[in-house]
Design an enzyme around this catalytic site. Structure first.
Site, PDB file in Angstrom:
ATOM      1  N   GLY A  64      -7.605   8.969   1.183  1.00 15.76           N
ATOM      2  CA  GLY A  64      -6.808   7.825   0.292  1.00 15.76           C
ATOM      3  C   GLY A  64      -7.240   6.808  -0.170  1.00 15.76           C
ATOM      4  O   GLY A  64      -6.522   5.709  -0.381  1.00 15.76           O
ATOM      5  N   THR A  72      -6.655   9.285  -4.834  1.00 14.67           N
ATOM      6  CA  THR A  72      -5.380   8.302  -4.627  1.00 14.67           C
ATOM      7  C   THR A  72      -5.367   7.153  -5.686  1.00 14.67           C
ATOM      8  O   THR A  72      -4.340   6.974  -6.381  1.00 14.67           O
ATOM      9  CB  THR A  72      -5.387   7.998  -3.379  1.00 14.67           C
ATOM     10  OG1 THR A  72      -5.072   9.054  -2.598  1.00 14.67           O
ATOM     11  CG2 THR A  72      -4.042   6.906  -2.958  1.00 14.67           C
ATOM     12  N   HIS A 113      -1.407  10.517  -1.407  1.00 20.98           N
ATOM     13  CA  HIS A 113      -2.552  10.819  -0.566  1.00 20.98           C
ATOM     14  C   HIS A 113      -3.383  11.727  -0.783  1.00 20.98           C
ATOM     15  O   HIS A 113      -2.823  12.611  -1.671  1.00 20.98           O
ATOM     16  CB  HIS A 113      -2.193  11.001   0.938  1.00 20.98           C
ATOM     17  CG  HIS A 113      -1.648  12.309   1.196  1.00 20.98           C
ATOM     18  ND1 HIS A 113      -2.328  13.255   1.444  1.00 20.98           N
ATOM     19  CD2 HIS A 113      -0.185  12.796   1.287  1.00 20.98           C
ATOM     20  CE1 HIS A 113      -1.695  14.463   1.525  1.00 20.98           C
ATOM     21  NE2 HIS A 113      -0.259  14.273   1.164  1.00 20.98           N
ATOM     22  N   CYS A 114      -4.677  11.717  -0.566  1.00 17.80           N
ATOM     23  CA  CYS A 114      -5.552  12.600  -0.695  1.00 17.80           C
ATOM     24  C   CYS A 114      -6.107  13.366   0.584  1.00 17.80           C
ATOM     25  O   CYS A 114      -5.341  13.400   1.576  1.00 17.80           O
ATOM     26  CB  CYS A 114      -6.676  12.558  -1.847  1.00 17.80           C
ATOM     27  SG  CYS A 114      -7.456  10.842  -1.611  1.00 17.80           S
ATOM     28  N   SER A 115      -7.386  12.793   0.849  1.00 17.52           N
ATOM     29  CA  SER A 115      -7.916  13.112   1.996  1.00 17.52           C
ATOM     30  C   SER A 115      -8.104  11.875   2.811  1.00 17.52           C
ATOM     31  O   SER A 115      -7.511  11.289   3.601  1.00 17.52           O
ATOM     32  CB  SER A 115      -9.336  13.856   2.293  1.00 17.52           C
ATOM     33  OG  SER A 115      -9.666  14.076   3.505  1.00 17.52           O
TER      34      SER A 115
END
Length: 522
Positions: free
Chosen positions: A313, A317, A309-311
């Site tokens: 996704g 990602t 995940h990132c923020s």
């Protein structure tokens, strides 16, 4: 991103002059609101900036005296130098990369995301327009009489094997318990976090682990206030690598008396709507994750999904997933170096329709036609205008030594069908004469079919190419014991003894935080 340097090798001669081409681009400002993230890529603004670089050389592999010419009397070093000749030139040709990325937008149709739009699920989405595709979404076990209890903004992603990844958004305060429920129900052992908790004064991901060494409880509630289940999350150890901006957290997750060890990798060197300055820390992260996978006990859990995940996704990602898939292909590729003559393994690495790509005045419309036709064939996409496109294998075999090239430009409908048979795959042949597909375009396309917006920006797409090129350089240096010219963004981090397993990086520059007594994590 640094620069890409090349040695021009044309018409049987080698020029000593080195051209340095800076492919770094200015980063556009993010376009987003509190409730949504822009899915329109930065490509429009980036194209004009990248176009200002001028006309880039497009020397093609067949013009190199080394390409597909096993009889050419060269030492191994020269053969290896020629092996990545095409890939370097492909990355240098910004107009080709731009067209590849533009075609990604056109090649994926709308996805059904109705589950994320349901009233009881909307509060669980970090961004209103980043929703999971219905047919690949992760479904949690339903809680009796609780509507939407099976929903989380996450998708299963097929990569080197089915469900290699779970790609998701950064957890919200009201989804942290569901996040750990997803980790538990899928037996996940590795979590990859590609963002900071906050960036540019905005929260990108809420902390879902204890801030200090010790435990924290996250409860799952039923329809009322009754507790459906409680997950105990204990932070055991924190390893900080400030040089590479990677934090490794070892976590113990306990549910109903059973305990599992989880490793979380947080890469803080990747800013939102941007790319890292170098590929080396990112590649080190990939190797560390591979090492950890190989150490998981029981071994049956080694192929469970990696949670990424990132923020939102999708951007960082998707770039991560693309790089991991390509790395797996490189592992297979480098195993052949010991069993097959180097020139036979490496020369067909990036076979392209040579004539079509040699001109600096590239016909983007014609190139787009080739790309679309290639994807229709390889993915089985129905294209009513290309019913005769079913003979890619003949073209694919050209990468194993043939100098046949497609027509330069389709002049009519009949010529279009012939030219469209050209399969734009960057591939090599293994010792069993099977193609190893390095088609980055196809990989990203398949990712986007499983979760919209994966590899969100042109800069991220180019970063995927640069990561693989730098990794090829590094592995060849380690494998063959000599230096290749123009190696960019590669530092001397731990050399691994083989291509599939790396050694644990030195902790000389790291800070380890852990209790005085700590059992080994499984």
């Amino acid at each position: 991103m640094g620069s890409v340097e090349s040695s021009n090798q044309m018409n049987g001669s080698i020029e000593n002059k080195t051209n340095k081409i800076d492919i770094s681009v200015l980063r556009p400002l993010p376009t987003r609101s509190n409730s949504s993230i822009s899915l329109s890529s930065s490509s429009h603004s980036s194209f004009s900036r990248m176009g200002s670089l001028g006309s880039l050389p497009t020397n093609s592999g067949s013009s190199s005296p080394y390409y597909n010419n096993s009889s050419f009397d060269l030492v191994d070093e020269e053969r290896i130098k020629s092996s990545i000749y095409n890939l370097k030139n492909h990355i240098k040709c910004i107009h080709k990369i731009k067209e590849e990325f533009r075609l990604l937008e056109e090649s994926v149709g709308p996805s059904e995301t109705s589950e994320g739009d349901k009233k009881h699920n909307t509060s669980k989405n970090r961004y209103t327009n980043i929703l999971p595709v219905n047919h690949t979404r992760v479904q949690l076990k339903k809680i009796q009489d609780k509507e939407g209890s099976d929903y989380i903004n996450a998708n299963y992603i097929d990569g080197a094997y089915p469900k290699q990844f779970i790609c998701t958004q950064g957890p919200l305060p009201n989804t942290i318990a569901d996040f750990w429920r997803m980790v538990w129900e899928n037996r996940c052992r590795i979590i990859v976090m590609l963002s900071r908790e906050s960036e540019n004064c905005r929260i990108k991901c809420d902390r879902y682990w204890p801030e200090q060494i010790g435990g924290e409880q996250f409860s799952i509630y039923g329809n009322g206030n009754e507790v459906f289940g409680t997950y105990s999350v204990e932070l055991v150890e924190v390893i900080q690598d400030p040089e590479r901006e990677i934090i490794t957290r070892n976590i113990r997750l306990t549910f109903e008396g059973e305990t599992r060890d989880i490793t979380q990798y947080q890469y803080e060197g990747w800013p939102d709507h941007n790319i890292p300055d170098h590929t080396q820390p990112f590649r080190q992260l990939l190797h560390s994750i591979t090492n950890r996978q190989n150490q998981i006990i029981p071994s049956s859990d080694r192929n469970v999904p990696i949670i990424v995940h990132c923020s939102a996704g999708v951007g960082r990602t998707g770039t991560f997933c693309t790089a991991v898939i390509m790395m797996k292909k490189l592992d297979h590729y480098f195993k052949q170096l010991d069993a097959t003559p180097i020139d036979q393994v490496v020369d067909p690495f990036t076979h392209l329709p040579i004539t079509e790509y040699q001109s600096d005045n590239l016909d983007l419309k014609g190139l787009g036609y080739h790309f679309k036709s290639s994807i229709y064939n390889s993915n089985g996409i129905n294209n009513n205008n290309n019913n005769n496109l079913n003979n890619n294998n003949n073209i694919n075999n050209n990468s194993n030594g043939s100098n046949n090239t497609p027509q330069t430009e389709p002049n009519n409908e009949e010529d279009d069908d012939d030219a469209a048979e050209s399969d734009l795959k960057y591939a090599i042949m293994d010792k069993y004469n099977s193609r190893i597909d390095f088609n980055l375009f196809s990989i990203v396309l398949k990712l986007r079919e499983q979760r919209p917006g994966m590899v969100q920006q042109l800069e991220q797409y180019l970063f995927c190419y640069k990561t693989i090129l730098d990794e090829i350089y590094h592995r060849l240096n380690c494998k063959l014991g000599f230096s290749l010219p123009h190696v960019n963004n590669i530092n001397n981090y731990n050399n691994y003894s083989n291509t599939t397993t790396t050694t644990t990086s030195s902790l000389a520059s790291t800070t380890i935080i852990h209790p005085s007594t700590n059992s080994k994590l499984n």
